[in-house]
Motif scaffolding. Structure first.
Motif, PDB file in Angstrom:
ATOM      1  N   HIS A  48       0.843  -1.186   0.000  1.00 34.71           N
ATOM      2  CA  HIS A  48       0.000   0.000   0.000  1.00 34.71           C
ATOM      3  C   HIS A  48       0.893   1.256   0.000  1.00 34.71           C
ATOM      4  O   HIS A  48       0.675   2.207  -0.743  1.00 34.71           O
ATOM      5  CB  HIS A  48      -0.921  -0.018   1.221  1.00 34.71           C
ATOM      6  N   HIS A  49       1.935   1.219   0.825  1.00 32.69           N
ATOM      7  CA  HIS A  49       2.849   2.366   0.885  1.00 32.69           C
ATOM      8  C   HIS A  49       3.771   2.437  -0.342  1.00 32.69           C
ATOM      9  O   HIS A  49       4.029   3.516  -0.857  1.00 32.69           O
ATOM     10  CB  HIS A  49       3.705   2.283   2.154  1.00 32.69           C
ATOM     11  N   PHE A  50       4.249   1.270  -0.752  1.00 30.79           N
ATOM     12  CA  PHE A  50       5.220   1.237  -1.858  1.00 30.79           C
ATOM     13  C   PHE A  50       4.826   0.169  -2.863  1.00 30.79           C
ATOM     14  O   PHE A  50       5.139  -1.007  -2.678  1.00 30.79           O
ATOM     15  CB  PHE A  50       6.627   0.966  -1.308  1.00 30.79           C
ATOM     16  N   PRO A  51       4.143   0.569  -3.920  1.00 30.18           N
ATOM     17  CA  PRO A  51       3.623  -0.408  -4.883  1.00 30.18           C
ATOM     18  C   PRO A  51       4.709  -1.290  -5.512  1.00 30.18           C
ATOM     19  O   PRO A  51       4.463  -2.449  -5.777  1.00 30.18           O
ATOM     20  CB  PRO A  51       2.927   0.462  -5.933  1.00 30.18           C
ATOM     21  N   THR A  52       5.908  -0.742  -5.743  1.00 24.75           N
ATOM     22  CA  THR A  52       6.949  -1.565  -6.377  1.00 24.75           C
ATOM     23  C   THR A  52       8.217  -1.593  -5.529  1.00 24.75           C
ATOM     24  O   THR A  52       8.440  -0.737  -4.663  1.00 24.75           O
ATOM     25  CB  THR A  52       7.331  -1.037  -7.775  1.00 24.75           C
ATOM     26  N   ARG A  53       9.046  -2.573  -5.828  1.00 23.93           N
ATOM     27  CA  ARG A  53      10.343  -2.723  -5.184  1.00 23.93           C
ATOM     28  C   ARG A  53      11.195  -1.459  -5.400  1.00 23.93           C
ATOM     29  O   ARG A  53      11.863  -0.973  -4.497  1.00 23.93           O
ATOM     30  CB  ARG A  53      11.011  -3.942  -5.849  1.00 23.93           C
ATOM     31  N   GLU A  54      11.124  -0.922  -6.609  1.00 26.99           N
ATOM     32  CA  GLU A  54      11.905   0.282  -6.934  1.00 26.99           C
ATOM     33  C   GLU A  54      11.426   1.474  -6.104  1.00 26.99           C
ATOM     34  O   GLU A  54      12.231   2.272  -5.633  1.00 26.99           O
ATOM     35  CB  GLU A  54      11.807   0.610  -8.434  1.00 26.99           C
ATOM     36  N   ASP A  55      10.095   1.595  -5.944  1.00 23.54           N
ATOM     37  CA  ASP A  55       9.545   2.679  -5.115  1.00 23.54           C
ATOM     38  C   ASP A  55      10.112   2.602  -3.705  1.00 23.54           C
ATOM     39  O   ASP A  55      10.564   3.597  -3.142  1.00 23.54           O
ATOM     40  CB  ASP A  55       8.008   2.547  -4.990  1.00 23.54           C
ATOM     41  N   LEU A  56      10.050   1.401  -3.130  1.00 26.01           N
ATOM     42  CA  LEU A  56      10.474   1.228  -1.744  1.00 26.01           C
ATOM     43  C   LEU A  56      11.943   1.583  -1.546  1.00 26.01           C
ATOM     44  O   LEU A  56      12.282   2.381  -0.658  1.00 26.01           O
ATOM     45  CB  LEU A  56      10.228  -0.224  -1.297  1.00 26.01           C
ATOM     46  N   PHE A  57      12.819   1.029  -2.383  1.00 27.79           N
ATOM     47  CA  PHE A  57      14.243   1.200  -2.100  1.00 27.79           C
ATOM     48  C   PHE A  57      14.778   2.585  -2.476  1.00 27.79           C
ATOM     49  O   PHE A  57      15.646   3.116  -1.791  1.00 27.79           O
ATOM     50  CB  PHE A  57      15.059   0.058  -2.717  1.00 27.79           C
ATOM     51  N   THR A  58      14.235   3.189  -3.532  1.00 26.93           N
ATOM     52  CA  THR A  58      14.693   4.559  -3.826  1.00 26.93           C
ATOM     53  C   THR A  58      14.172   5.514  -2.745  1.00 26.93           C
ATOM     54  O   THR A  58      14.919   6.384  -2.279  1.00 26.93           O
ATOM     55  CB  THR A  58      14.266   5.033  -5.233  1.00 26.93           C
ATOM     56  N   ALA A  59      12.914   5.326  -2.308  1.00 25.47           N
ATOM     57  CA  ALA A  59      12.374   6.187  -1.234  1.00 25.47           C
ATOM     58  C   ALA A  59      13.187   6.006   0.046  1.00 25.47           C
ATOM     59  O   ALA A  59      13.438   6.969   0.782  1.00 25.47           O
ATOM     60  CB  ALA A  59      10.908   5.857  -0.977  1.00 25.47           C
ATOM     61  N   ALA A  60      13.612   4.764   0.312  1.00 28.21           N
ATOM     62  CA  ALA A  60      14.347   4.471   1.543  1.00 28.21           C
ATOM     63  C   ALA A  60      15.700   5.175   1.555  1.00 28.21           C
ATOM     64  O   ALA A  60      16.081   5.808   2.549  1.00 28.21           O
ATOM     65  CB  ALA A  60      14.539   2.961   1.681  1.00 28.21           C
ATOM     66  N   VAL A  61      16.426   5.087   0.444  1.00 24.46           N
ATOM     67  CA  VAL A  61      17.741   5.738   0.392  1.00 24.46           C
ATOM     68  C   VAL A  61      17.566   7.252   0.518  1.00 24.46           C
ATOM     69  O   VAL A  61      18.315   7.917   1.238  1.00 24.46           O
ATOM     70  CB  VAL A  61      18.518   5.336  -0.890  1.00 24.46           C
ATOM     71  N   GLU A  62      16.554   7.792  -0.143  1.00 26.71           N
ATOM     72  CA  GLU A  62      16.325   9.232  -0.055  1.00 26.71           C
ATOM     73  C   GLU A  62      15.955   9.658   1.364  1.00 26.71           C
ATOM     74  O   GLU A  62      16.499  10.640   1.895  1.00 26.71           O
ATOM     75  CB  GLU A  62      15.213   9.649  -1.020  1.00 26.71           C
ATOM     76  N   TYR A  63      15.077   8.910   1.999  1.00 26.39           N
ATOM     77  CA  TYR A  63      14.635   9.245   3.356  1.00 26.39           C
ATOM     78  C   TYR A  63      15.812   9.226   4.338  1.00 26.39           C
ATOM     79  O   TYR A  63      16.022  10.167   5.109  1.00 26.39           O
ATOM     80  CB  TYR A  63      13.553   8.251   3.798  1.00 26.39           C
TER      81      TYR A  63
END
Lengths: 201, 201
Positions: free
Chosen positions: A57-72
């Motif tokens: 729900h928060h991160f539809p794709t693997r790419e969304d999750l990991f790029t958001a994580a590094v940025e955060y």
């Protein structure tokens, strides 16, 4: 909304934000420890103690999750770095160089490195990671200029600071396979001296 | 040996050496282009125009092939770098810095980087790559000291040269996802100046 309206809105938003944060932090640790190949949304959801559905729900794709994580995590680290050196007091340049290099020797840089290298060969990552690295790199440059008290109007100063950040990334790379702490300390001490002289003119 | 004795020994050894070299060069290109996940003995054998059996005769495992490949190409590049600056003529430091940085911005560094990052999470690679990187790193340091005419008996000089090599690796990393040539040229020009001053004392 129906029966949901009974739950007050604020706490639910807080819970959602907390879940998101847990996922982002777990994603960075996962990437740092297991690399891109070993990092999936499911693995991270389990690590964060969040259901797979909630994670997606928060991160539809693997790419969304990991790029958001590094940025955060990069933003968190930047803020922490600024907080170390309050604008009111003049900062010691060696301490600043050490703190800047430290940005590149922890789990965040290790995670970013795995993402960076994976992006070289994965089309779905390439554009996003290129953009992310540029953004994070610009922010690191801005902070370094500010904390070092460097005047970029002086010819060469911009490149001096850029070179320092390139060196910091190289030092981060050197720490990937073995503990490089002692050597790094000596290199940082020496280059802080050279940098101090270069910025004094 | 039987009927094989009719073939003269020398040419056969030459052929074997040529096959080995083709495999090593193909392995580095493959690693640089496709990363560790996309690099297998079969893919390299096909690329080199060598049978899978012959490839496995030379390199029994995937780890054997790729670590040998990075080491072989690193040696070739080191020799080429030394050849650029004959000991008879004093070398221009900016030219030396540029050439040293160039070691880290081509397919060899890209291949080494993929191997390096893979080794962080693969036990079969970790020890070998750690050792390989230490060996290649020491050789790069030796060449840099020699070509820069640096006197390591002077305090700080060793760390000055190490920092330069760390910076070169950081610059290599910056070139992984996008063309960084113009920025890199400016950083190298500036740091060659700083280095020149640092080594003059």
């Amino acid at each position: 909304m129906g029966t949901m309206t009974r739950a007050p809105k604020e706490p639910q938003q807080d819970r959602s934000r907390a879940t998101r944060r847990r996922l982002l932090e777990a994603a960075v640790s996962c990437l740092a420890e297991h690399g891109w190949a070993g990092s999936t949304v499911s693995v991270v959801a389990e690590r964060a103690g969040v259901s797979r559905g909630a994670a997606q729900h928060h991160f539809p794709t693997r790419e969304d999750l990991f790029t958001a994580a590094v940025e955060y995590v990069a933003e968190e680290r930047s803020q922490a770095l600024r907080a170390l050196f309050p604008a009111s007091a003049p900062a010691d340049r060696r301490a600043v160089v050490t703190a800047v290099v430290d940005l590149y020797t922890g789990p965040l840089f290790r995670a970013a490195l795995h993402l960076w290298v994976a992006a070289a060969n994965e089309d779905q990552l390439h554009g996003r990671v290129t953009e992310l690295e540029a953004r994070v790199g610009r922010e690191a440059h801005r902070i370094a200029v500010e904390l070092l008290g460097a005047d970029e109007a002086v010819p060469g100063v911009r490149e001096t600071v850029q070179g320092l950040l390139d060196m910091a990334r190289g030092l981060g790379l050197a720490t990937l396979l073995s503990d490089d702490t002692a050597r790094r300390g000596r290199v940082v001490a020496q280059w802080a001296l050279l940098l101090d002289e270069a910025l004094r003119t």
